[in-house]
Design an enzyme around this catalytic site. Structure first.
Site, PDB file in Angstrom:
ATOM      1  N   LYS A  77     -10.034  -4.378 -14.104  1.00  0.00           N
ATOM      2  CA  LYS A  77     -10.708  -3.788 -15.257  1.00  0.00           C
ATOM      3  C   LYS A  77     -10.999  -2.313 -14.973  1.00  0.00           C
ATOM      4  O   LYS A  77     -11.199  -1.986 -13.800  1.00  0.00           O
ATOM      5  CB  LYS A  77     -11.988  -4.525 -15.627  1.00  0.00           C
ATOM      6  CG  LYS A  77     -12.901  -4.968 -14.492  1.00  0.00           C
ATOM      7  CD  LYS A  77     -13.464  -3.985 -13.516  1.00  0.00           C
ATOM      8  CE  LYS A  77     -14.311  -2.873 -13.984  1.00  0.00           C
ATOM      9  NZ  LYS A  77     -14.880  -2.046 -12.869  1.00  0.00           N
ATOM     10  N   ASP A  84     -15.965   2.286 -15.668  1.00  0.00           N
ATOM     11  CA  ASP A  84     -16.191   1.472 -14.478  1.00  0.00           C
ATOM     12  C   ASP A  84     -17.224   0.389 -14.720  1.00  0.00           C
ATOM     13  O   ASP A  84     -17.032  -0.766 -14.313  1.00  0.00           O
ATOM     14  CB  ASP A  84     -16.635   2.340 -13.299  1.00  0.00           C
ATOM     15  CG  ASP A  84     -16.378   1.611 -11.999  1.00  0.00           C
ATOM     16  OD1 ASP A  84     -15.194   1.449 -11.652  1.00  0.00           O
ATOM     17  OD2 ASP A  84     -17.334   1.145 -11.348  1.00  0.00           O
ATOM     18  N   TYR A 111       4.426   0.275  -3.124  1.00  0.00           N
ATOM     19  CA  TYR A 111       4.229  -0.696  -4.203  1.00  0.00           C
ATOM     20  C   TYR A 111       5.581  -1.246  -4.674  1.00  0.00           C
ATOM     21  O   TYR A 111       5.686  -2.405  -5.080  1.00  0.00           O
ATOM     22  CB  TYR A 111       3.483  -0.049  -5.379  1.00  0.00           C
ATOM     23  CG  TYR A 111       2.091   0.484  -5.048  1.00  0.00           C
ATOM     24  CD1 TYR A 111       1.352  -0.018  -3.980  1.00  0.00           C
ATOM     25  CD2 TYR A 111       1.515   1.484  -5.825  1.00  0.00           C
ATOM     26  CE1 TYR A 111       0.083   0.465  -3.692  1.00  0.00           C
ATOM     27  CE2 TYR A 111       0.242   1.974  -5.555  1.00  0.00           C
ATOM     28  CZ  TYR A 111      -0.469   1.466  -4.478  1.00  0.00           C
ATOM     29  OH  TYR A 111      -1.719   1.933  -4.199  1.00  0.00           O
ATOM     30  N   SER A 143       0.861  -1.182   0.000  1.00  0.00           N
ATOM     31  CA  SER A 143       0.000   0.000   0.000  1.00  0.00           C
ATOM     32  C   SER A 143       0.896   1.229   0.000  1.00  0.00           C
ATOM     33  O   SER A 143       2.077   1.146   0.360  1.00  0.00           O
ATOM     34  CB  SER A 143      -0.864  -0.018   1.262  1.00  0.00           C
ATOM     35  OG  SER A 143      -1.507   1.214   1.449  1.00  0.00           O
ATOM     36  N   ARG A 144       0.300   2.381  -0.352  1.00  0.00           N
ATOM     37  CA  ARG A 144       1.062   3.630  -0.232  1.00  0.00           C
ATOM     38  C   ARG A 144       1.292   3.943   1.237  1.00  0.00           C
ATOM     39  O   ARG A 144       2.123   4.791   1.552  1.00  0.00           O
ATOM     40  CB  ARG A 144       0.300   4.767  -0.917  1.00  0.00           C
ATOM     41  CG  ARG A 144       0.134   4.588  -2.414  1.00  0.00           C
ATOM     42  CD  ARG A 144      -0.882   5.563  -2.955  1.00  0.00           C
ATOM     43  NE  ARG A 144      -2.159   5.397  -2.291  1.00  0.00           N
ATOM     44  CZ  ARG A 144      -3.180   6.239  -2.354  1.00  0.00           C
ATOM     45  NH1 ARG A 144      -3.065   7.342  -3.065  1.00  0.00           N
ATOM     46  NH2 ARG A 144      -4.309   6.008  -1.710  1.00  0.00           N
ATOM     47  N   HIS A 175      -3.339   1.836 -13.462  1.00  0.00           N
ATOM     48  CA  HIS A 175      -3.163   0.422 -13.826  1.00  0.00           C
ATOM     49  C   HIS A 175      -1.892   0.178 -14.643  1.00  0.00           C
ATOM     50  O   HIS A 175      -1.118  -0.743 -14.360  1.00  0.00           O
ATOM     51  CB  HIS A 175      -4.372  -0.096 -14.622  1.00  0.00           C
ATOM     52  CG  HIS A 175      -5.610  -0.279 -13.800  1.00  0.00           C
ATOM     53  ND1 HIS A 175      -6.795  -0.729 -14.314  1.00  0.00           N
ATOM     54  CD2 HIS A 175      -5.849  -0.055 -12.474  1.00  0.00           C
ATOM     55  CE1 HIS A 175      -7.706  -0.801 -13.353  1.00  0.00           C
ATOM     56  NE2 HIS A 175      -7.159  -0.379 -12.236  1.00  0.00           N
TER      57      HIS A 175
HETATM   58  N1  NAP Z   1     -13.777  -6.611 -10.614  1.00  0.00           N
HETATM   59  C1  NAP Z   1     -14.677  -5.916  -9.965  1.00  0.00           C
HETATM   60  O1  NAP Z   1     -15.770  -6.390  -9.663  1.00  0.00           O
HETATM   61  C2  NAP Z   1     -14.349  -4.526  -9.556  1.00  0.00           C
HETATM   62  C3  NAP Z   1     -15.170  -3.887  -8.621  1.00  0.00           C
HETATM   63  C4  NAP Z   1     -14.801  -2.625  -8.205  1.00  0.00           C
HETATM   64  C5  NAP Z   1     -13.677  -2.018  -8.726  1.00  0.00           C
HETATM   65  N2  NAP Z   1     -12.928  -2.651  -9.658  1.00  0.00           N
HETATM   66  C6  NAP Z   1     -11.752  -2.011 -10.237  1.00  0.00           C
HETATM   67  O2  NAP Z   1     -10.733  -1.978  -9.254  1.00  0.00           O
HETATM   68  C7  NAP Z   1     -10.041  -0.753  -9.271  1.00  0.00           C
HETATM   69  C8  NAP Z   1     -10.072  -0.163  -7.876  1.00  0.00           C
HETATM   70  O3  NAP Z   1     -11.415   0.031  -7.487  1.00  0.00           O
HETATM   71  P1  NAP Z   1     -11.867   0.088  -5.932  1.00  0.00           P
HETATM   72  O4  NAP Z   1     -13.335   0.199  -5.949  1.00  0.00           O
HETATM   73  O5  NAP Z   1     -11.226  -0.975  -5.157  1.00  0.00           O
HETATM   74  O6  NAP Z   1     -11.258   1.509  -5.530  1.00  0.00           O
HETATM   75  P2  NAP Z   1     -10.896   2.037  -4.067  1.00  0.00           P
HETATM   76  O7  NAP Z   1     -11.713   1.354  -3.035  1.00  0.00           O
HETATM   77  O8  NAP Z   1     -10.922   3.514  -4.154  1.00  0.00           O
HETATM   78  O9  NAP Z   1      -9.398   1.553  -3.868  1.00  0.00           O
HETATM   79  C9  NAP Z   1      -8.354   1.946  -4.713  1.00  0.00           C
HETATM   80  C10 NAP Z   1      -7.042   1.740  -4.006  1.00  0.00           C
HETATM   81  O10 NAP Z   1      -6.003   2.143  -4.912  1.00  0.00           O
HETATM   82  C11 NAP Z   1      -4.928   2.703  -4.205  1.00  0.00           C
HETATM   83  N3  NAP Z   1      -4.582   3.990  -4.833  1.00  0.00           N
HETATM   84  C12 NAP Z   1      -3.402   4.271  -5.459  1.00  0.00           C
HETATM   85  N4  NAP Z   1      -3.377   5.533  -5.895  1.00  0.00           N
HETATM   86  C13 NAP Z   1      -4.556   6.072  -5.535  1.00  0.00           C
HETATM   87  C14 NAP Z   1      -5.112   7.380  -5.675  1.00  0.00           C
HETATM   88  N5  NAP Z   1      -4.452   8.369  -6.278  1.00  0.00           N
HETATM   89  N6  NAP Z   1      -6.331   7.610  -5.174  1.00  0.00           N
HETATM   90  C15 NAP Z   1      -7.029   6.635  -4.583  1.00  0.00           C
HETATM   91  N7  NAP Z   1      -6.551   5.385  -4.394  1.00  0.00           N
HETATM   92  C16 NAP Z   1      -5.328   5.106  -4.865  1.00  0.00           C
HETATM   93  C17 NAP Z   1      -5.348   2.838  -2.768  1.00  0.00           C
HETATM   94  O11 NAP Z   1      -4.699   1.807  -2.039  1.00  0.00           O
HETATM   95  P3  NAP Z   1      -3.478   2.129  -1.053  1.00  0.00           P
HETATM   96  O12 NAP Z   1      -3.874   3.375  -0.318  1.00  0.00           O
HETATM   97  O13 NAP Z   1      -3.414   0.934  -0.223  1.00  0.00           O
HETATM   98  O14 NAP Z   1      -2.245   2.343  -1.875  1.00  0.00           O
HETATM   99  C18 NAP Z   1      -6.837   2.591  -2.778  1.00  0.00           C
HETATM  100  O15 NAP Z   1      -7.290   1.938  -1.627  1.00  0.00           O
HETATM  101  C19 NAP Z   1     -10.702   0.095 -10.353  1.00  0.00           C
HETATM  102  O16 NAP Z   1      -9.942   0.093 -11.513  1.00  0.00           O
HETATM  103  C20 NAP Z   1     -12.035  -0.580 -10.598  1.00  0.00           C
HETATM  104  O17 NAP Z   1     -12.475  -0.499 -11.946  1.00  0.00           O
HETATM  105  C21 NAP Z   1     -13.236  -3.897 -10.062  1.00  0.00           C
END
Ligand code: NAP
Length: 327
Positions: free
Chosen positions: A96, A177, A57, A35-36, A78
């Site tokens: 994705k 999304d 990372y 994580s960051r 990504h």
């Molecule tokens: N397959 C699926 O069903 C599914 C569902 C939802 C989302 N997704 C995909 O997964 C990805 C993340 O979605 P999520 O809903 O998990 O998002 P989220 O809850 O906001 O989490 C994103 C994570 O990315 C890291 N990060 C790195 N740079 C960042 C920045 N500038 N701002 C915010 N976070 C940052 C953070 O982790 P750290 O702080 O630990 O570094 C954060 O916790 C997206 O691309 C989305 O399309 C897929």
């Protein structure tokens, strides 16, 4: 028996937690999380029974006990995160949409090829049992000649303008999304479109709040696809052929059931085959199988198709006038 890969999870947000749970249920080893923030990594590690927590990372991808990295950051990160992991010699599963643009996707896929590593888009829908059976039916000719594909994906998501879903700097918008699911589905069933038509309504932040897409195919087939991020739609999908159609139940992109219905309305097959958890572990197992088989591209979602799908999304964005910072 496939040799077990040891996974590292890059980021600690919502979807990272989902996959961590699914991998745990499936007995897939996760050796580290990065994580960051070290504090967030430690909390995530504790919550999911992961032995090692890294505060960056870079440290995660350098971990010698990690063979494959799962990239779970917002879309604009990504490509950078996948390249970081590939350059450290790790196989990569990337959430994705694969990247923000087709150019980025090309760079990631080329780098993986140069290094002989597997890169796979985490389009988990493709690996679920109902989609495996649907591909079998379509390819067997059970539907006759294909005519149309319909799919919608509308969810009432967070209205926070700074959050990932609406913030342009974080790749916000319905298309990337939610719309990625119907677009990837149409690619799965009908292959490469030769026409793309799109119409969109913007949110206050400038990203798309809702987008409708029609794809046209050389054989005359059409796909009608929709996404919206502030309203819950039925989230159903159908594949319509001259002899029969497939109707996929609500929540079609996740674990659900489907029916094969003949043109006269007779139900020919009803399918439901639950797997543990949400089923996202199946994409990790596909990557594991590819590595074990010494292959860098599978049949279900080869990396070249992820690049091409990003090309379709680029074209939709060109038509609806959606650009992200730096483009
Ligand atoms: N397959 C699926 O069903 C599914 C569902 C939802 C989302 N997704 C995909 O997964 C990805 C993340 O979605 P999520 O809903 O998990 O998002 P989220 O809850 O906001 O989490 C994103 C994570 O990315 C890291 N990060 C790195 N740079 C960042 C920045 N500038 N701002 C915010 N976070 C940052 C953070 O982790 P750290 O702080 O630990 O570094 C954060 O916790 C997206 O691309 C989305 O399309 C897929």
């Amino acid at each position: 028996m496939t040799e077990r890969l040891r996974w590292g999870i890059l980021a600690t947000g919502w979807i990272a937690g989902q996959l961590a749970s699914d991998l745990r249920v499936a007995g897939v080893p996760v050796t580290a999380v990065g994580s960051r923030s070290l504090e967030n990594a430690q909390a995530f590690a504790q919550a999911h029974g992961i032995p090692r927590a890294h505060g960056s990372y870079e440290e995660l991808v350098a971990d010698p006990d990690v063979d494959a990295v799962y990239v779970a950051t917002p879309h604009p990160m990504h490509a950078e995160n996948a390249l970081l992991a590939l350059d450290a010699g790790k196989h990569v599963l990337v959430e994705k949409p694969f990247t923000l643009t087709a150019d980025e996707a090309r760079r990631v896929v080329d780098r993986a090829a140069e290094r002989g590593l597997v890169v796979l888009e985490a389009m988990w829908t493709r690996f679920l049992p109902h989609m495996v059976r649907i591909r079998e039916l379509v390819r067997s000719g059970a539907l006759g000649e294909l005519r149309t594909v319909q799919a919608d994906h509308g969810q009432r998501l967070s209205a926070d303008p700074e959050g990932r879903l609406l913030n342009p700097a974080l790749g916000g918008g319905a298309l990337l999304d939610l719309g990625i699911y119907p677009v990837s589905f149409a690619w799965d069933v009908l292959g490469a479109p030769d026409r793309v038509l799109a119409l969109s309504s913007p949110a206050a932040t400038g990203v798309d709040a809702s987008t409708s897409i029609v794809l046209g195919y050389p054989g005359g087939q059409q796909a009608v696809l929709q996404c919206v991020l502030d309203a819950a739609s039925p989230v159903t999908a159908a594949i319509v052929g001259t002899e029969a159609r497939i109707e996929i139940g609500s929540g079609w992109y996740g674990q659900t059931s489907f029916r094969l219905v003949a043109a006269d309305g007779t139900v020919l097959e009803e399918f439901e085959e639950p797997v543990p958890g949400s089923g996202r572990q199946l994409q990790a197992l596909e990557l594991e199988r590819l590595v074990a088989a010494g292959r860098t591209a599978g049949d279900i979602l080869p990396p070249e198709e992820s690049v091409a799908i990003m090309g379709t999304l680029d074209e939709v964005r060109r038509q609806i006038g959606l650009r992200y910072p730096g483009e």
